[in-house]
Scaffold this motif. Structure first.
Motif, PDB file in Angstrom:
ATOM      1  N   GLN A 188       0.754  -1.038  -0.019  1.00 11.55           N
ATOM      2  CA  GLN A 188       0.035  -0.096  -0.204  1.00 11.55           C
ATOM      3  C   GLN A 188       0.716   1.295   0.049  1.00 11.55           C
ATOM      4  O   GLN A 188       0.323   2.361  -0.318  1.00 11.55           O
ATOM      5  CB  GLN A 188      -0.784  -0.095   1.241  1.00 11.55           C
ATOM      6  N   ILE A 189       2.239   1.259   0.511  1.00 10.58           N
ATOM      7  CA  ILE A 189       2.839   2.306   0.688  1.00 10.58           C
ATOM      8  C   ILE A 189       3.564   2.791  -0.768  1.00 10.58           C
ATOM      9  O   ILE A 189       4.165   3.788  -0.749  1.00 10.58           O
ATOM     10  CB  ILE A 189       4.147   2.252   1.667  1.00 10.58           C
ATOM     11  N   ILE A 190       3.478   1.934  -1.706  1.00  6.41           N
ATOM     12  CA  ILE A 190       4.252   2.126  -2.959  1.00  6.41           C
ATOM     13  C   ILE A 190       4.040   3.761  -3.383  1.00  6.41           C
ATOM     14  O   ILE A 190       4.818   4.461  -3.703  1.00  6.41           O
ATOM     15  CB  ILE A 190       3.987   1.183  -4.063  1.00  6.41           C
ATOM     16  N   VAL A 191       2.728   4.134  -3.688  1.00  7.37           N
ATOM     17  CA  VAL A 191       2.214   5.188  -4.389  1.00  7.37           C
ATOM     18  C   VAL A 191       2.240   6.397  -3.601  1.00  7.37           C
ATOM     19  O   VAL A 191       2.970   7.450  -4.084  1.00  7.37           O
ATOM     20  CB  VAL A 191       0.817   5.243  -4.903  1.00  7.37           C
ATOM     21  N   PRO A 192       1.872   6.259  -2.208  1.00  7.12           N
ATOM     22  CA  PRO A 192       2.442   7.555  -1.260  1.00  7.12           C
ATOM     23  C   PRO A 192       3.890   7.763  -1.219  1.00  7.12           C
ATOM     24  O   PRO A 192       4.432   8.802  -1.134  1.00  7.12           O
ATOM     25  CB  PRO A 192       2.024   7.121  -0.101  1.00  7.12           C
ATOM     26  N   SER A 193       4.511   6.627  -1.219  1.00 11.31           N
ATOM     27  CA  SER A 193       6.244   6.834  -1.256  1.00 11.31           C
ATOM     28  C   SER A 193       6.850   7.535  -2.759  1.00 11.31           C
ATOM     29  O   SER A 193       7.556   8.377  -2.621  1.00 11.31           O
ATOM     30  CB  SER A 193       6.900   5.514  -1.250  1.00 11.31           C
ATOM     31  N   ILE A 194       6.134   7.175  -3.643  1.00  6.84           N
ATOM     32  CA  ILE A 194       6.498   7.719  -4.914  1.00  6.84           C
ATOM     33  C   ILE A 194       6.290   9.089  -4.879  1.00  6.84           C
ATOM     34  O   ILE A 194       6.915   9.864  -5.406  1.00  6.84           O
ATOM     35  CB  ILE A 194       5.988   6.938  -5.988  1.00  6.84           C
ATOM     36  N   ILE A 195       5.052   9.273  -4.530  1.00  4.21           N
ATOM     37  CA  ILE A 195       4.542  10.839  -4.668  1.00  4.21           C
ATOM     38  C   ILE A 195       5.456  11.649  -3.561  1.00  4.21           C
ATOM     39  O   ILE A 195       5.987  12.674  -3.990  1.00  4.21           O
ATOM     40  CB  ILE A 195       3.058  10.925  -4.142  1.00  4.21           C
ATOM     41  N   SER A 196       5.704  11.013  -2.582  1.00  5.41           N
ATOM     42  CA  SER A 196       6.704  12.064  -1.466  1.00  5.41           C
ATOM     43  C   SER A 196       7.935  11.968  -1.914  1.00  5.41           C
ATOM     44  O   SER A 196       8.511  13.284  -1.786  1.00  5.41           O
ATOM     45  CB  SER A 196       6.666  11.093  -0.005  1.00  5.41           C
ATOM     46  N   ALA A 197       8.534  11.028  -2.465  1.00  2.64           N
ATOM     47  CA  ALA A 197       9.936  11.286  -3.036  1.00  2.64           C
ATOM     48  C   ALA A 197      10.106  12.100  -4.342  1.00  2.64           C
ATOM     49  O   ALA A 197      10.896  12.882  -4.323  1.00  2.64           O
ATOM     50  CB  ALA A 197      10.487   9.785  -3.357  1.00  2.64           C
TER      51      ALA A 197
END
Lengths: 225, 179
Positions: A188-197
């Motif tokens: 689940q963290i993939i998309v939020p991580s990509i956005i934050s990075a």
């Protein structure tokens, strides 16, 4: 800048540790047992813990560096072949439109571009074992273009900021730990991580560009006067 | 989403074999003595590994002292009024401060947070997103600049930390919306 950060990290650590110890002594924390051995004093006080941490960190640093040598050798060997075969130049030419803007000081066909590209790609795929050697290779290439060898060039800083805010398509270690702790949806963290990075990269890029513009203007003004 | 994950998984498995095949294959096609060239390049590996030792010792020592002395806890306490403004849970602050300093340290904090508050809680979710949102800036600075012997890093550290802050704050905000 790193001089100040380093100095103050150490000074503040010493002060905080000493302050905590003095506070505990004065407030009369009951000494455990009548006779303190040297070892337990070491473990009980913050200053003792700080000293232990400092010494063991040195060993950790050497272990990391030595552990890096094998993978370093492997990737530098592969990169040498790619470089001499002209493969890196081909890669560099492909991304010319972007790199021209980000790294105006580097000739667009320079091997530094290819090495940086490989490093960023390895980071994106989460291949951290490959990313570090490739990144160091890129730094060596950038150093060759650097007019002042002990001072970071604009291109180096730009590359490092892109690198430290690295966008990873799959944050593998975080996902693995989530899965091992029984998460219902570890990825689940993939998309939020990509956005934050991406946000981190964007802010990093703009900061570096702004500072460069500011420094250039300052240099120009000096030239006029 | 599943398909995306499948593609990425395969890409990361295939990447290294593909790169090795492509580079060595292309080298042979260009009639290079590939074995000799590989060894020639690999020789530098040892040099680089040894060269970064002093830089890494300096950096890891300062970070270890900062953590062991309790200064990091104090910094957490001092910054907490600021982070409350964006609605960040105070439990997440050690994670945010640890992330740029230490990779293994922040991995530990993340695991600990997920264990105490639940993997799929807002805190667990945000902590793992924060972990993926940025790299260990101080480690990268020490190793990368150390390898080429650059001592004056100019504005690299503040720029890197600003990027980290942006990534970490975005992670907090997005997870609040997402959750």
């Amino acid at each position: 800048m790193l001089n100040y950060i380093w100095f103050w990290m150490i000074m503040i650590s010493l002060l905080v540790a000493a302050g905590t110890d003095i506070y505990h002594e004065v407030s009369g924390e009951p000494a455990t047992g009548g006779h303190q051995t040297e070892e337990s004093l070491n473990k009980r006080t913050k200053l003792g813990q700080l000293a232990d941490a400092a010494i063991s960190s040195a060993t950790t640093a050497v272990n990391i560096s030595i552990g890096l040598i094998g993978v370093m050798a492997l990737w530098l060997g592969i990169m040498k072949i790619a470089e001499e075969a002209g493969f890196i130049t081909i890669l560099a030419r492909l991304v010319k439109p972007v790199t021209k803007r980000l790294f105006p000081e580097i000739p667009p066909d320079h091997p530094a571009i290819g090495a940086m590209l490989m490093n960023i790609a390895a980071n994106m795929l989460g291949l951290s074992n490959a990313a570090t050697p490739l990144g160091l290779k890129a730094m060596e290439e950038l150093q060759e273009l650097n007019p002042e060898k002990d001072k970071a060039s604009n291109s180096m800083i730009m590359f490092l900021v892109i690198n430290t805010s690295a966008i990873t398509l799959i944050p593998a270690s975080a996902i693995a730990i989530r899965a091992s702790l029984g998460s219902a949806n570890p990825q689940q963290i993939i998309v939020p991580s990509i956005i934050s990075a991406s946000m981190a990269t964007l802010v990093g890029l703009s900061t570096v560009k702004l500072i460069q513009k500011f420094e250039k203007r300052k240099a120009n003004k000096k030239g006029d006067a | 989403m599943e398909l995306f994950r499948l593609i990425i998984d395969w890409l990361s498995i295939l990447a290294i074999p593909m790169i090795i095949f492509l580079f060595i294959g292309y080298g042979a096609y260009k009639k290079l003595p590939v074995y000799e060239k590989f060894v020639e390049g690999a020789k530098e590996g040892f040099e680089v590994g040894v060269k970064i030792i002093p830089y890494l010792v300096a950096m890891l020592m300062a970070i270890a002292m900062f953590r062991a002395s309790g200064a990091l806890d104090m910094l957490t306490y001092l910054v907490s009024p600021l982070t409350n403004l964006i609605g960040m849970k105070p439990e997440l602050l050690p994670m945010a401060l640890m992330r740029p300093l230490s990779g293994s340290g922040s991995l530990g904090v993340m695991t600990d947070l997920m264990k105490t508050h639940g993997v799929d809680s807002l805190i667990g979710f945000t902590a793992s997103t924060m972990f993926g949102s940025t790299e260990t800036t101080f480690y990268v600075l020490a190793v990368y600049f150390g390898a080429v012997g650059v001592r004056n890093t100019r504005y690299a550290a503040p720029a890197g930390l600003l990027a980290d802050a942006a990534g970490l704050i975005t992670a907090v905000l997005i997870c609040q919306l997402w959750y």
